[in-house]
Design a protein around this motif. Structure first.
Motif, short mmCIF file in Angstrom:
data_model
loop_
_atom_site.label_atom_id
_atom_site.label_comp_id
_atom_site.label_asym_id
_atom_site.label_seq_id
_atom_site.Cartn_x
_atom_site.Cartn_y
_atom_site.Cartn_z
N VAL A 131 8.80 -8.30 4.65
CA VAL A 131 9.52 -8.37 5.49
C VAL A 131 9.31 -8.11 6.83
N GLN A 132 9.24 -6.82 7.55
CA GLN A 132 8.79 -6.12 8.35
C GLN A 132 7.35 -6.96 9.49
N ALA A 133 6.73 -6.52 8.16
CA ALA A 133 5.37 -6.91 8.99
C ALA A 133 5.55 -8.89 9.21
N ASP A 134 6.06 -9.53 8.69
CA ASP A 134 6.52 -11.46 9.05
C ASP A 134 7.35 -11.19 10.16
N GLY A 135 8.39 -10.23 10.12
CA GLY A 135 9.80 -9.66 11.21
C GLY A 135 8.06 -9.84 12.55
N ALA A 136 7.25 -8.93 12.89
CA ALA A 136 6.96 -8.18 13.87
C ALA A 136 5.89 -9.34 14.20
N GLY A 137 4.95 -10.25 13.37
CA GLY A 137 3.92 -11.86 13.46
C GLY A 137 5.50 -12.73 14.73
N TYR A 138 6.27 -12.89 14.08
CA TYR A 138 6.90 -13.54 14.95
C TYR A 138 7.80 -13.14 16.48
N ALA A 139 7.72 -12.22 16.02
CA ALA A 139 8.58 -11.41 17.49
C ALA A 139 7.51 -11.37 18.45
N ILE A 140 5.87 -10.87 17.60
CA ILE A 140 5.39 -10.28 18.88
C ILE A 140 4.45 -10.70 20.40
N LEU A 185 8.87 -1.87 17.11
CA LEU A 185 9.64 -1.40 15.90
C LEU A 185 9.36 -1.39 14.40
N ALA A 186 9.20 -2.72 14.87
CA ALA A 186 8.84 -3.84 13.22
C ALA A 186 7.18 -2.62 12.89
N VAL A 187 6.39 -3.17 13.54
CA VAL A 187 5.29 -1.76 13.15
C VAL A 187 5.45 -0.50 12.86
N ARG A 188 6.37 0.47 13.69
CA ARG A 188 6.00 2.18 13.73
C ARG A 188 7.07 2.09 12.18
N THR A 233 7.47 2.99 6.16
CA THR A 233 7.41 2.76 4.84
C THR A 233 5.91 2.98 3.81
N GLY A 234 4.56 2.14 4.73
CA GLY A 234 3.80 2.34 3.92
C GLY A 234 4.05 4.53 4.02
#
Length: 388
Positions: free
Chosen positions: A204-213, A222-225, A230-231
């Protein structure tokens, strides 16, 4: 080492037999002491016959039937030669007790009948035998016989108790292992849910980062962190999960963090298989999931091991990998003589192959080839890993 242990056990057994016979020998030879002073001529024959009667007792604990037979034969020879009854003749009762205590009931009953016959023959030589004398002798013989049967029953009862205790201990240990395995499985399921949740958050965070980059770089960072944190948590939980599942391997198993082999290591595997083998690759493997690569590696390893074990000294193998299309085909053939031999490598064999291939919806077959040899064929319908 085992030879020394057996030799020591044999010497110890002979020593114990001698210690068991010593008190009886002393009691039987004591009557000869007065004859040394009053009738020296009769001592030699008395001592000799006494020792002959005592000799079979040296094996009475280990071979009671043989000891009883020896004493009975000597006693019968003594009766046939019209030699008077000696105190040593009572060793037949000792041998009778040993047969009843340490042999089967069939041998015990046979020994009782022989002893009763001995009582009858002894009374035949008597000047004025009576029924009371026979009854008294029979009661003595039967009493000794019953005492031996009681000892046998008691010994078997104690052995049964020991066996039941041993089985109870084994069952207790087995139940403890089963309970531990069930608990590990429960913990593994819980950790699996935790890892799955972490992975879902990462997606979910990766998808959000892709849209907001492009529109909101700060939110993307913030999403990448969050993905990174989480990883790491997911990796830690995964290591715990693997540790729980490997607990039954013992302390020597340890945790191996070495990367698992894949298609890149197939050539080294074929080269060092121990059986002459050739690798043929058709198409381009591309990027395959690591689990699929590991499954292919283990299937080839299993098949080559089978060819080495059962193919014979002149066997040759061919490993073919067809990577065309969306289906991965693995074929391992050999021309050895082990067509009917079961696959076995580490105790898994064909079952392990089917489990590995079944995880990805594939199938595997193995069997003898029409022209001789053995063939393993696996098909894995696997998708390619999409590039980021």
């Amino acid at each position: 080492m085992f030879g020394k242990v057996r030799a020591w056990s044999a010497r110890r057994g002979r020593l114990m037999d001698a210690l068991r016979v010593a008190p009886v020998a002393v009691l039987c030879l004591l009557p000869a002491v007065p004859q040394v002073f009053y009738e020296p001529g009769g001592v030699t024959g008395y001592v000799f016959l006494t020792l002959v009667l005592l000799a079979p007792l040296f094996v009475w604990w280990r071979r009671p039937v043989a000891a009883f037979a020896g004493v009975a034969l000597v006693s019968f020879g003594q009766w046939a030669a019209s030699v008077d009854v000696l105190p040593a003749n009572f060793v037949v009762l000792v041998a009778l007790w040993a047969v009843a205590a340490r042999s089967s009931f069939r041998w015990a009953l046979a020994a009782l009948l022989v002893a009763e016959l001995g009582v009858f023959l002894a009374l035949v030589r008597w000047d004025t035998p009576t029924l009371g004398m026979f009854t008294t002798g029979s009661i003595l013989v039967v009493t000794v016989w019953l005492a031996g049967l009681y000892a046998s029953t008691r010994r078997r009862y104690l052995e049964s108790l020991e066996e039941r205790a041993r089985r109870a201990e084994l069952e207790r240990d087995q139940r403890a292992k089963m309970a531990a395995a069930a608990e590990r499985a429960r913990i593994a399921r819980e950790l699996h849910d935790v890892v799955a949740h972490h992975v879902s958050v990462m997606v979910v965070q990766a998808d959000g980062a892709g849209y907001a980059i492009a529109s909101d770089p700060d939110q993307a960072r913030l999403a990448v962190r969050t993905i990174s944190r989480t990883g790491r948590e997911a990796l830690a939980e995964m290591r715990r999960l693997v540790g729980v599942l490997r607990e039954d391997e013992g302390a020597g198993g340890g945790t191996d963090y070495t990367p698992q082999p894949g298609l890149a290591q197939l050539e080294d595997l074929v080269r060092g298989a121990g059986v002459p083998a050739t690798l043929r690759v058709t198409g381009t493997p591309g990027e395959l999931p690591e689990g699929v690569q590991l499954a292919v590696y283990r299937i080839v390893q299993e098949a080559l091991t089978n060819a080495l074990k059962h193919g014979g000294p002149d066997a040759r193998a061919v490993v073919e990998l067809d990577c065309r299309g969306c289906e991965l085909v693995v074929r391992v053939t050999d021309d050895g003589r082990g067509a009917a031999a079961p696959l076995a490598s580490g105790g898994h064999g064909l079952v392990g192959m089917r489990e590995r291939v079944g995880m990805y919806g594939g199938e595997v077959t193995a069997g003898p080839r029409p022209g001789g040899g053995f063939e393993v064929l696996a098909r894995l319908p696997v998708p390619r890993v999409r590039a980021a």
